[in-house]
Motif scaffolding. Sequence first.
Motif, PDB file in Angstrom:
ATOM      1  N   UNK A 184       0.858  -1.189   0.000  1.00 53.60           N
ATOM      2  CA  UNK A 184       0.000   0.000   0.000  1.00 53.60           C
ATOM      3  C   UNK A 184       0.895   1.240   0.000  1.00 53.60           C
ATOM      4  N   UNK A 185       0.288   2.408   0.071  1.00 56.83           N
ATOM      5  CA  UNK A 185       1.052   3.651  -0.043  1.00 56.83           C
ATOM      6  C   UNK A 185       2.039   3.850   1.106  1.00 56.83           C
ATOM      7  N   UNK A 186       1.820   3.145   2.229  1.00 58.10           N
ATOM      8  CA  UNK A 186       2.711   3.282   3.384  1.00 58.10           C
ATOM      9  C   UNK A 186       3.802   2.216   3.425  1.00 58.10           C
ATOM     10  N   UNK A 187       3.825   1.337   2.403  1.00 55.70           N
ATOM     11  CA  UNK A 187       4.855   0.309   2.353  1.00 55.70           C
ATOM     12  C   UNK A 187       4.503  -0.963   3.093  1.00 55.70           C
ATOM     13  N   UNK A 188       3.220  -1.138   3.414  1.00 53.14           N
ATOM     14  CA  UNK A 188       2.785  -2.358   4.089  1.00 53.14           C
ATOM     15  C   UNK A 188       2.331  -3.380   3.053  1.00 53.14           C
ATOM     16  N   UNK A 189       2.697  -4.660   3.280  1.00 48.31           N
ATOM     17  CA  UNK A 189       2.356  -5.713   2.320  1.00 48.31           C
ATOM     18  C   UNK A 189       0.843  -5.928   2.285  1.00 48.31           C
ATOM     19  N   UNK A 190       0.266  -5.908   1.068  1.00 43.12           N
ATOM     20  CA  UNK A 190      -1.180  -6.127   0.916  1.00 43.12           C
ATOM     21  C   UNK A 190      -1.483  -7.295  -0.032  1.00 43.12           C
ATOM     22  N   UNK A 191      -0.428  -7.958  -0.523  1.00 43.12           N
ATOM     23  CA  UNK A 191      -0.681  -9.088  -1.408  1.00 43.12           C
ATOM     24  C   UNK A 191       0.604  -9.635  -2.003  1.00 43.12           C
ATOM     25  N   UNK A 192       0.459 -10.731  -2.752  1.00 42.25           N
ATOM     26  CA  UNK A 192       1.600 -11.384  -3.377  1.00 42.25           C
ATOM     27  C   UNK A 192       1.221 -11.888  -4.765  1.00 42.25           C
ATOM     28  N   UNK A 193       2.154 -11.774  -5.683  1.00 46.08           N
ATOM     29  CA  UNK A 193       2.060 -12.451  -6.974  1.00 46.08           C
ATOM     30  C   UNK A 193       3.037 -13.609  -6.902  1.00 46.08           C
ATOM     31  N   UNK A 194       2.553 -14.849  -7.104  1.00 41.29           N
ATOM     32  CA  UNK A 194       3.401 -16.026  -6.910  1.00 41.29           C
ATOM     33  C   UNK A 194       3.605 -16.758  -8.232  1.00 41.29           C
ATOM     34  N   UNK A 195       4.881 -17.033  -8.541  1.00 41.35           N
ATOM     35  CA  UNK A 195       5.238 -17.755  -9.763  1.00 41.35           C
ATOM     36  C   UNK A 195       5.909 -19.074  -9.391  1.00 41.35           C
ATOM     37  N   UNK A 196       5.354 -20.173  -9.921  1.00 37.23           N
ATOM     38  CA  UNK A 196       5.880 -21.508  -9.646  1.00 37.23           C
ATOM     39  C   UNK A 196       6.529 -22.060 -10.908  1.00 37.23           C
ATOM     40  N   UNK A 197       7.650 -22.747 -10.745  1.00 40.80           N
ATOM     41  CA  UNK A 197       8.290 -23.340 -11.912  1.00 40.80           C
ATOM     42  C   UNK A 197       9.625 -23.957 -11.581  1.00 40.80           C
ATOM     43  N   UNK A 198      10.491 -24.053 -12.582  1.00 38.53           N
ATOM     44  CA  UNK A 198      11.814 -24.646 -12.427  1.00 38.53           C
ATOM     45  C   UNK A 198      12.838 -23.759 -13.109  1.00 38.53           C
ATOM     46  N   UNK A 199      13.957 -23.543 -12.455  1.00 39.02           N
ATOM     47  CA  UNK A 199      15.046 -22.829 -13.110  1.00 39.02           C
ATOM     48  C   UNK A 199      15.586 -23.712 -14.238  1.00 39.02           C
ATOM     49  N   UNK A 200      15.929 -23.097 -15.355  1.00 36.83           N
ATOM     50  CA  UNK A 200      16.402 -23.863 -16.503  1.00 36.83           C
ATOM     51  C   UNK A 200      17.868 -24.271 -16.312  1.00 36.83           C
ATOM     52  N   UNK A 201      18.336 -25.225 -17.099  1.00 35.24           N
ATOM     53  CA  UNK A 201      19.673 -25.798 -16.904  1.00 35.24           C
ATOM     54  C   UNK A 201      20.805 -24.772 -16.951  1.00 35.24           C
ATOM     55  N   UNK A 202      20.758 -23.719 -17.799  1.00 34.10           N
ATOM     56  CA  UNK A 202      21.875 -22.756 -17.801  1.00 34.10           C
ATOM     57  C   UNK A 202      22.089 -22.072 -16.458  1.00 34.10           C
ATOM     58  N   UNK A 203      21.036 -21.963 -15.643  1.00 33.00           N
ATOM     59  CA  UNK A 203      21.141 -21.282 -14.348  1.00 33.00           C
ATOM     60  C   UNK A 203      22.162 -21.974 -13.451  1.00 33.00           C
ATOM     61  N   UNK A 204      22.308 -23.285 -13.616  1.00 28.49           N
ATOM     62  CA  UNK A 204      23.197 -24.056 -12.743  1.00 28.49           C
ATOM     63  C   UNK A 204      24.657 -23.964 -13.170  1.00 28.49           C
ATOM     64  N   UNK A 205      24.918 -23.266 -14.283  1.00 32.58           N
ATOM     65  CA  UNK A 205      26.287 -23.125 -14.773  1.00 32.58           C
ATOM     66  C   UNK A 205      26.795 -21.690 -14.722  1.00 32.58           C
ATOM     67  N   UNK A 206      25.898 -20.716 -14.742  1.00 31.74           N
ATOM     68  CA  UNK A 206      26.336 -19.317 -14.807  1.00 31.74           C
ATOM     69  C   UNK A 206      26.928 -18.874 -13.467  1.00 31.74           C
ATOM     70  N   UNK A 207      27.777 -17.871 -13.525  1.00 34.05           N
ATOM     71  CA  UNK A 207      28.387 -17.327 -12.315  1.00 34.05           C
ATOM     72  C   UNK A 207      27.325 -16.608 -11.486  1.00 34.05           C
ATOM     73  N   UNK A 208      27.344 -16.781 -10.160  1.00 31.36           N
ATOM     74  CA  UNK A 208      26.378 -16.070  -9.302  1.00 31.36           C
ATOM     75  C   UNK A 208      26.424 -14.561  -9.500  1.00 31.36           C
ATOM     76  N   UNK A 209      27.589 -14.035  -9.871  1.00 30.16           N
ATOM     77  CA  UNK A 209      27.725 -12.590 -10.065  1.00 30.16           C
ATOM     78  C   UNK A 209      26.928 -12.080 -11.252  1.00 30.16           C
TER      79      UNK A 209
END
Length: 313
Positions: free
Chosen positions: A152-177
């Motif tokens: 909300x306008x005061x910075x209090x949480x009023x909801x969530x958008x939730x995404x479910x899935x799987x990270x793709x294979x390249x994610x496990x090889x790339x540098x964390x940076x």
Amino acid sequence: DQQALLKIEVDLQDALNDVRAAVKDYPAMLDRVKQTITGLKKIPKAIDKAEVAETQAFLEWLLDNHFTFLACDEVALSKEGDGVAIRRVDGSELGTARLHSPRRAKKLLEQLRDNERCFIETPVPLMFGKDAHRSRIHRPVYRDLVVVKRFDSKGKVIGEQRFYGLYTSPVYDVAPSSIPLIRLKVAEVIARTGFEPGGHSSKELQQVIKDLPREELFLATTDVLFDTALGIFNLQERRKVRLFVRPDPCGKFFSCLYYAPRDIYSTDLRHRVQSVLEKHFSALDTEFTTHFSESVLARTHFVMRVDPDLSPK
């Protein structure tokens, strides 16, 4: 066995229905992510702007073939009497959420466990989680969860958008940076050590972090990641046994990194260690991944699903 054949048929149909729902709604889920990125531009001043920008960058990174979206939905928080009610927004379900998200009565925030309530109320733009349901698409693992908060306008949480899935294979090889949000966490961990930038110890710690299971980088807090990475660093290739345990923020999982000298590591040892952990955590289910490298140590990553109402010490 006709009953076994019938079960196979039902399981195949269920899997095909999941694939059908995820594929059909995939463009709509991508649009939902883009809408979420746009919505973050209107976030209240109370929320750190740099963190918002990094959140937008992370969502853009997901869209760049780094995440297979399987489902999404939205929940809203609203004042009700003396408490706060939580309910899923009607019609917000896409992908497999349309098939496996039965209509539920609203819950009161006060009725949730402390860790669940803390997860919901924490005023940060994006949080990571692990879904307690295994995917029947791509690979049979527990789905990853990306939660984007609404304020909300005061910075209090009023909801969530939730995404479910799987990270793709390249994610496990790339540098964390190279991963938005994660790069900030890693940079803070390295800065806390006081190691000289570019020095041997700093490079060694960066390699330790890079070798960690990717979900640990997403799910561990900065404090936990610091303790775990420094603990592994301090092993310094010694023939020691170490166990690092990380509880899931919502109490549904325990992540265990087990290190042992590779010359004594065996399937029998892994079975015995797994048995000890399952007994201690009263695990409902376990998945594991064993990693061998040039190190003198072998690592097994155990993920234990537990009953959050019976969480052990």
